[in-house]
Design an enzyme around this catalytic site. Sequence first.
Site, PDB file in Angstrom:
ATOM      1  N   LYS A  65       5.717   5.708  -1.014  1.00 35.21           N
ATOM      2  CA  LYS A  65       6.474   6.542  -0.072  1.00 35.21           C
ATOM      3  C   LYS A  65       7.966   6.585  -0.395  1.00 35.21           C
ATOM      4  CE  LYS A  65       3.541   6.765   3.994  1.00 35.21           C
ATOM      5  NZ  LYS A  65       3.342   6.286   5.362  1.00 35.21           N
ATOM      6  N   HIS A  77       0.801  -1.230   0.000  1.00 32.61           N
ATOM      7  CA  HIS A  77       0.000   0.000   0.000  1.00 32.61           C
ATOM      8  C   HIS A  77       0.838   1.286   0.000  1.00 32.61           C
ATOM      9  CE1 HIS A  77       0.706  -0.798   4.285  1.00 32.61           C
ATOM     10  NE2 HIS A  77       0.552   0.505   4.485  1.00 32.61           N
TER      11      HIS A  77
HETATM   12 FE   LIG Z   1      -0.410   5.341   2.932  1.00 31.37          FE
END
Ligand SMILES: [Fe+2]
Length: 248
Positions: free
Chosen positions: A113, A109
Amino acid sequence: MSPITGEDTVASLRARLEQTERQTNARQRQLERYAADLREVFKQERARAQELRRSYMATVRALSNAVEARDAYTGKHAERVAAYGMELARAAGIEIEDSPQIEFGFLLHDVGKVAVPDAILFKPAPLTDEERVLMERHPVTGSEILREIDFLGDAKLVVRHHHERWDGGGYPDRLAGEDIPHAARVFAVADTLDALTTDRPYRPGGSFADARRVVAAGEGTQFCPTCVAALHEVSDHRLEELRMGISA
Ligand SMILES: [Fe+2]
């Protein structure tokens, strides 16, 4: 030429019958051989499919671990969320066998990042508006990183929509209600559950009972009501079992 007698007719009928029987037996043996071949092919195919799935899982875990290695505080967050998420997905009636990619989505998920600078990701103070914009880009970045990987299928939807809210106030697409993919709605509950029950540098992790109260308070606003109901189906004992199954 001798006349045809009743005996000749019986003899010829018997001969034809025996021939038909021999042909039938031969066909039956042939069919049995085909069936055995098919069983063998099926067995080999199943073994190959399992091997392929193991390879997919190893690749996904490697990618997920690479993302998590950056953040010492979250530990095995992705694996715990995936375990909670799979349990909730089952309780919510999602056919896991039909959608094996869901677990990949749970694990990956936050892959986006990788594009968020450390100064923002680990900033101990609240983010500025500009920094928040960069941070909130990670679901789109993540789904773009995975775009070309066909075997991930619906996992990409989980990655893109894991920060949507039931009331439409989430990001990146501000989807609301059932427009949000079901697995992403389940994920939101699992993610909050893990965030609230894991130790952080600034506070110790809370109990599952406390986390349930927070999730229940967000029903119909942050969280999908049927996903909250799915959490009620899973006992604290089971959640603890899943957490213990994943070494920190
Ligand atoms: Fe997230």
